[in-house]
Scaffold this motif. Sequence first.
Motif, PDB file in Angstrom:
ATOM      1  N   UNK A 266       7.329  25.922  18.385  1.00 40.56           N
ATOM      2  CA  UNK A 266       5.892  26.140  18.612  1.00 40.56           C
ATOM      3  C   UNK A 266       5.370  25.306  19.771  1.00 40.56           C
ATOM      4  N   UNK A 267       6.269  24.577  20.431  1.00 37.78           N
ATOM      5  CA  UNK A 267       5.869  23.766  21.573  1.00 37.78           C
ATOM      6  C   UNK A 267       5.284  22.420  21.206  1.00 37.78           C
ATOM      7  N   UNK A 268       5.404  22.038  19.948  1.00 37.68           N
ATOM      8  CA  UNK A 268       4.859  20.742  19.507  1.00 37.68           C
ATOM      9  C   UNK A 268       5.870  19.642  19.803  1.00 37.68           C
ATOM     10  N   UNK A 269       5.443  18.607  20.513  1.00 38.14           N
ATOM     11  CA  UNK A 269       6.320  17.512  20.920  1.00 38.14           C
ATOM     12  C   UNK A 269       6.350  16.404  19.876  1.00 38.14           C
ATOM     13  N   UNK A 270       7.485  15.752  19.771  1.00 37.45           N
ATOM     14  CA  UNK A 270       7.627  14.603  18.874  1.00 37.45           C
ATOM     15  C   UNK A 270       8.701  13.690  19.440  1.00 37.45           C
ATOM     16  N   UNK A 271       8.852  12.540  18.822  1.00 39.44           N
ATOM     17  CA  UNK A 271       9.866  11.575  19.237  1.00 39.44           C
ATOM     18  C   UNK A 271      10.627  11.081  18.020  1.00 39.44           C
ATOM     19  N   UNK A 272      11.923  11.005  18.137  1.00 42.75           N
ATOM     20  CA  UNK A 272      12.749  10.448  17.075  1.00 42.75           C
ATOM     21  C   UNK A 272      13.434   9.192  17.569  1.00 42.75           C
ATOM     22  N   UNK A 273      13.586   8.221  16.689  1.00 48.86           N
ATOM     23  CA  UNK A 273      14.223   6.961  17.053  1.00 48.86           C
ATOM     24  C   UNK A 273      15.417   6.672  16.150  1.00 48.86           C
ATOM     25  N   UNK A 274      16.380   5.937  16.685  1.00 49.89           N
ATOM     26  CA  UNK A 274      17.446   5.372  15.859  1.00 49.89           C
ATOM     27  C   UNK A 274      17.772   3.986  16.406  1.00 49.89           C
ATOM     28  N   UNK A 275      18.261   3.114  15.537  1.00 50.88           N
ATOM     29  CA  UNK A 275      18.591   1.760  15.971  1.00 50.88           C
ATOM     30  C   UNK A 275      19.649   1.162  15.053  1.00 50.88           C
ATOM     31  N   UNK A 276      20.274   0.104  15.512  1.00 47.25           N
ATOM     32  CA  UNK A 276      21.297  -0.573  14.716  1.00 47.25           C
ATOM     33  C   UNK A 276      21.407  -2.029  15.142  1.00 47.25           C
ATOM     34  N   UNK A 277      22.015  -2.812  14.254  1.00 45.20           N
ATOM     35  CA  UNK A 277      22.303  -4.222  14.537  1.00 45.20           C
ATOM     36  C   UNK A 277      23.566  -4.616  13.776  1.00 45.20           C
ATOM     37  N   UNK A 278      24.436  -5.387  14.424  1.00 47.57           N
ATOM     38  CA  UNK A 278      25.644  -5.828  13.739  1.00 47.57           C
ATOM     39  C   UNK A 278      26.074  -7.226  14.182  1.00 47.57           C
ATOM     40  N   UNK A 279      26.805  -7.894  13.313  1.00 44.80           N
ATOM     41  CA  UNK A 279      27.430  -9.188  13.610  1.00 44.80           C
ATOM     42  C   UNK A 279      28.861  -9.133  13.097  1.00 44.80           C
TER      43      UNK A 279
END
Length: 370
Positions: A266-279
Motif C-alpha cells: 500500500x506504499x506505507x513506509x516503516x523501519x525494522x531494527x535488529x541488534x546484538x551483543x556478545x562477549x
Amino acid sequence: MKLKLTLILFLVYIAANAQVSNTGMVNVYDSAAKGKITVGAYMDVYYGFDFNRPSEFERPYCVSSPRHNEININLAYADFKYINDNVRAHFVPGFGNYINSNYAAEKGTLKNIVEANAGVKLSKKKDIWLDVGVLPSPYTNESAISKDHLMYTRSFAPEYVPYFLTGVKLSTPINKKISAYWYLLNGWQSIQDENKQLSLGTQIEYRPNNKLLLNWNTYVGNEGSKINPDFGVRYFTDLYAIYNPDGKFSLTSCVYAGLQERKDSNGISSQGQWWQANVIGRYSFNKKSSLSARIEYFEDASSIQIKPITGVAGFSTYSGGLCYNLKISPNALFRFEARTYFSQKDVYESPSKKAIPYSNLLITNLTVWF
C-alpha cells in the motif's frame, strides 16, 4: 530490560578499554612467498547433537555446522595465493554444510567460492591496494574459519551479517596504528547483484599495539530483491574488539545494530531494527589446552534477519556456552562445546514440535589445516 542495558554497557566498556586484535581480517598474504604460488588446505569436521531433535536434521537459525546427529563437513577448502611487489591474488574454492547454507542464493559454480579476488598496488611508497572480486567480510569479530576463533560455534552476530562481499576494496593505511578500507559492493553478501544498485561499506581498524585491535564498520545499500521486494535502504554498523595477549587470557566482544527501510504493497513506509551483543573469553591452561566461554543476546523484533520457525512475532534469544580446546599439533585442533539458548519467546521447537523458549546443543569438532 535492565539485563540488556547492563550487557550493552559492559560490552562498550570492554571495547573502550581492552586491547583487541582482529582475527576476522588477518592478512592472508603473510604466509605467501613473494613471486611464488602458495597452496594450502583446510578441513572442519564436526558432530552435533541438538536436544530438540529437529525432524529434518537441520538445526534452525544457524549457517555454520547446522546438521543434527550426524558426522559431517562444515567447511573444506583449498587455498591458492600469490603476491609480488605490485600484484596479488587469492582463490579459495570451498565445500561443505557452510557452503550449502550460506550460498543458497547463488547459482552454479558461484556457490563454491569462498574467496576469489585479485589486487594491484597503487603506490610505490605506501601500502595502498585495490582488490576486486569475492572478498572476505570485515563485519563482526568472527569469520567462517573456526580455527581462528575462541570457540567452535559462531555467535548469532556473524551468522546474520555478510561472511563474504563482492566488489571493490581500497586499502589505505592512515598511519602505523590506523588503517581505512573502502568498499563498493554488489550488495549484502551476494555474488550476483540482486537489484543492480551498488552498496557502500567502510572499515576503520585501530591497532595501538600487537595485542589489541578495535574495528568499526558501516554498510549502506538498497536491499530490495525478488525475495524481499518490500526492502529499501539498509543501514548497518558494528564495533568489535579482540584482546589477544601472549598470556593466559584472551577476550573479544562485538556490538552491532542494523536498520532496514521497508514499504508495503500500500506504499506505507516503516523501519525494522535488529541488534546484538556478545562477549567471548578464553583461559589457557597451557600451550595445548584451554577453556572458552560465551554470552550473547540477539534481537530481531521485526524479523528482518530471522523469522521464527514457530510463527511467533519477532525473534530474540540469549545464548551461553563453554568450549574445551585441545591443540593436538600446530595444525590440528580438537574441540568440545556445550551451548544453551534461551528466549523470552517460544522461538524453538521441542522434539514433539511444541513451541518452547529454549534449546541445548552438544558439539565436537576436529579441524586440520596446512
